[in-house]
Write a protein that holds these residues in place. Structure first.
Motif, PDB file in Angstrom:
ATOM      1  N   GLY A   1      56.380  38.393   6.179  1.00 37.23           N
ATOM      2  CA  GLY A   1      57.786  38.484   6.531  1.00 37.23           C
ATOM      3  C   GLY A   1      58.171  37.838   7.839  1.00 37.23           C
ATOM      4  N   VAL A   2      57.250  37.127   8.476  1.00 36.57           N
ATOM      5  CA  VAL A   2      57.555  36.433   9.728  1.00 36.57           C
ATOM      6  C   VAL A   2      58.209  35.093   9.407  1.00 36.57           C
ATOM      7  CG1 VAL A   2      56.600  35.429  11.833  1.00 36.57           C
ATOM      8  CG2 VAL A   2      55.615  37.533  10.896  1.00 36.57           C
ATOM      9  N   ASP A   3      59.298  34.801  10.074  1.00 30.95           N
ATOM     10  CA  ASP A   3      59.981  33.511   9.889  1.00 30.95           C
ATOM     11  C   ASP A   3      59.218  32.443  10.676  1.00 30.95           C
ATOM     12  OD1 ASP A   3      61.883  31.613   9.143  1.00 30.95           O
ATOM     13  OD2 ASP A   3      63.161  32.056  10.873  1.00 30.95           O
ATOM     14  N   ALA A   4      58.041  32.111  10.185  1.00 31.94           N
ATOM     15  CA  ALA A   4      57.106  31.261  10.922  1.00 31.94           C
ATOM     16  C   ALA A   4      57.220  29.799  10.510  1.00 31.94           C
ATOM     17  CB  ALA A   4      55.674  31.744  10.703  1.00 31.94           C
ATOM     18  N   TYR A   5      57.059  28.947  11.513  1.00 28.24           N
ATOM     19  CA  TYR A   5      56.974  27.502  11.328  1.00 28.24           C
ATOM     20  C   TYR A   5      55.718  27.006  12.050  1.00 28.24           C
ATOM     21  CZ  TYR A   5      61.871  27.394   9.793  1.00 28.24           C
ATOM     22  OH  TYR A   5      63.053  27.589   9.108  1.00 28.24           O
ATOM     23  N   GLY A   6      55.081  26.001  11.473  1.00 26.38           N
ATOM     24  CA  GLY A   6      53.909  25.415  12.108  1.00 26.38           C
ATOM     25  C   GLY A   6      54.199  24.002  12.580  1.00 26.38           C
ATOM     26  N   PHE A   7      53.668  23.664  13.732  1.00 20.92           N
ATOM     27  CA  PHE A   7      53.880  22.338  14.318  1.00 20.92           C
ATOM     28  C   PHE A   7      52.530  21.731  14.690  1.00 20.92           C
ATOM     29  CE2 PHE A   7      57.738  24.672  14.818  1.00 20.92           C
ATOM     30  CZ  PHE A   7      58.742  23.745  14.571  1.00 20.92           C
ATOM     31  N   VAL A   8      52.314  20.524  14.222  1.00 16.96           N
ATOM     32  CA  VAL A   8      51.065  19.807  14.490  1.00 16.96           C
ATOM     33  C   VAL A   8      51.405  18.571  15.312  1.00 16.96           C
ATOM     34  CG1 VAL A   8      49.038  18.672  13.506  1.00 16.96           C
ATOM     35  CG2 VAL A   8      50.085  20.622  12.311  1.00 16.96           C
ATOM     36  N   ALA A   9      51.024  18.576  16.573  1.00 13.65           N
ATOM     37  CA  ALA A   9      51.278  17.446  17.460  1.00 13.65           C
ATOM     38  C   ALA A   9      49.986  16.649  17.591  1.00 13.65           C
ATOM     39  CB  ALA A   9      51.751  17.918  18.826  1.00 13.65           C
ATOM     40  N   GLY A  10      49.918  15.527  16.922  1.00 12.55           N
ATOM     41  CA  GLY A  10      48.712  14.708  16.957  1.00 12.55           C
ATOM     42  C   GLY A  10      48.649  13.819  15.736  1.00 12.55           C
ATOM     43  N   GLN A  11      47.760  12.868  15.787  1.00  8.73           N
ATOM     44  CA  GLN A  11      47.592  11.929  14.685  1.00  8.73           C
ATOM     45  C   GLN A  11      46.103  11.607  14.534  1.00  8.73           C
ATOM     46  OE1 GLN A  11      49.921   8.590  15.991  1.00  8.73           O
ATOM     47  NE2 GLN A  11      48.385   7.865  17.438  1.00  8.73           N
ATOM     48  N   PRO A  12      45.712  11.010  13.421  1.00  7.88           N
ATOM     49  CA  PRO A  12      44.298  10.643  13.260  1.00  7.88           C
ATOM     50  C   PRO A  12      43.842   9.712  14.376  1.00  7.88           C
ATOM     51  CG  PRO A  12      45.442  10.524  11.156  1.00  7.88           C
ATOM     52  CD  PRO A  12      46.499  10.730  12.198  1.00  7.88           C
ATOM     53  N   HIS A  13      42.691  10.039  14.960  1.00 10.17           N
ATOM     54  CA  HIS A  13      42.159   9.207  16.041  1.00 10.17           C
ATOM     55  C   HIS A  13      41.498   7.954  15.492  1.00 10.17           C
ATOM     56  CE1 HIS A  13      40.832   8.453  20.143  1.00 10.17           C
ATOM     57  NE2 HIS A  13      39.620   8.216  19.688  1.00 10.17           N
ATOM     58  N   PHE A  14      40.837   8.100  14.357  1.00 11.00           N
ATOM     59  CA  PHE A  14      40.177   6.976  13.693  1.00 11.00           C
ATOM     60  C   PHE A  14      40.824   6.748  12.332  1.00 11.00           C
ATOM     61  CE2 PHE A  14      36.860   8.901  16.414  1.00 11.00           C
ATOM     62  CZ  PHE A  14      36.549   7.796  17.198  1.00 11.00           C
TER      63      PHE A  14
END
Length: 289
Positions: free
Chosen positions: A124-137
């Motif tokens: 029931g948590v109004d959760a959002y996920g954020f991924v800051a980054g990109q493939p290194h290789f």
């Protein structure tokens, strides 16, 4: 190149190592004529994990631990970014933003964040996920593809935001309600330090040196224990006062130990000591012989 130039000039060599080397690499890096007068590690954990490989090549009395740092007169002083970014992302005051800042690779285990957000949503948590980054290789592009598929399979494809490479990253930590680190190994843990500097609560796996950097300024759970990661994140996600308290604790811990204004004088003193050793006999280059 720097080591070769130092050998030719006969000046002392200083090395800062940012990874965990293996014995073969150490035999190459610290071969005769390339042994540093000082060898700096970023954490005690990194030193301990690298010691067996380095000890045969570099005398231990030349080893030093000198952590990375931040300028706390500047970092952590711009909370106004929170409202701006959350408006851009379409978050409400009740939304809980859970973020991770890292390169995209298998070692970072970003899939743990995606499953975490899905489980928070189920509770029931109004959760959002954020991924800051990109493939290194380039080879890590398949990892990103897999993460995006996983988000869709768990019905959180619209809740996980892949931000790519973000610089500066500081505004993110104001906007996030939780910062998690799921890496299997780091030789420091710069992202958790940045999060603590911005009063963003941290929940993390030990991650090699990460637990050393976090100390009592965040919550460390057993490595790879997604159940514990979820349990601690759920407590914080449903308790704004606890988030504020942990954020303040993290800031106090980080500012007391990792202020660059405390670290630079130590580094300068080490450089002065090495410089006072004087010149070595220069090596003769084949080109100048």
């Amino acid at each position: 190149v720097a080591a070769h130039a130092a050998a030719l000039a006969g000046v002392p060599l200083i090395t800062h190592i940012r990874f965990r080397p293996d014995p073969a690499y150490c035999r190459w890096l610290f071969r005769p004529g390339r042994v540093p007068a000082r060898l700096f590690f970023t954490s005690r954990t990194q030193l301990a994990d690298s010691a067996d490989a380095i000890r045969p090549m570099v005398p231990e009395d030349r080893w030093r631990v000198l952590p990375n740092g931040l300028d706390f007169s500047m970092v952590g002083t711009h909370p106004e970014h929170r409202a701006r970014l959350r408006q851009v992302w379409g978050l409400s005051d009740d939304s809980v933003a859970v973020g991770i800042a890292c390169a995209i690779s298998v070692r970072k285990r970003v899939d743990h964040l995606i499953r975490l957000v899905a489980r928070l949503r189920e509770r029931g948590v109004d959760a959002y996920g954020f991924v800051a980054g990109q493939p290194h290789f380039p080879s890590d592009a398949v990892v990103l593809d897999g993460l995006q598929r996983l988000a869709a399979e768990l019905n959180v494809g619209d809740r996980i935001r892949f931000l790519g490479y973000v610089e500066p990253s500081e505004p993110l930590y104001y906007a996030w309600d939780l910062c998690v680190s799921t890496s299997s190994y780091e030789t420091f843990g710069m992202t958790v330090l940045e999060a603590m500097a911005c009063r963003c609560p941290v929940v993390t796996y030990p991650g090699g040196s990460v637990q050393e950097i976090v100390g009592d300024g965040g919550i460390v759970v057993r490595d790879g224990d997604e159940e514990a990661l979820f349990a601690e994140s759920l407590k914080l996600a449903t308790d704004p006062a606890a988030r504020r308290s942990l954020g303040e604790r993290g800031h106090a811990h980080a500012s007391a130990r990792y202020d660059i204004r405390q670290i630079v004088p130590v580094l300068a003193q080490e450089y002065r000591q090495v410089a006072s050793m004087g010149l070595r006999a220069p090596r003769t280059s084949p080109e100048t012989a």
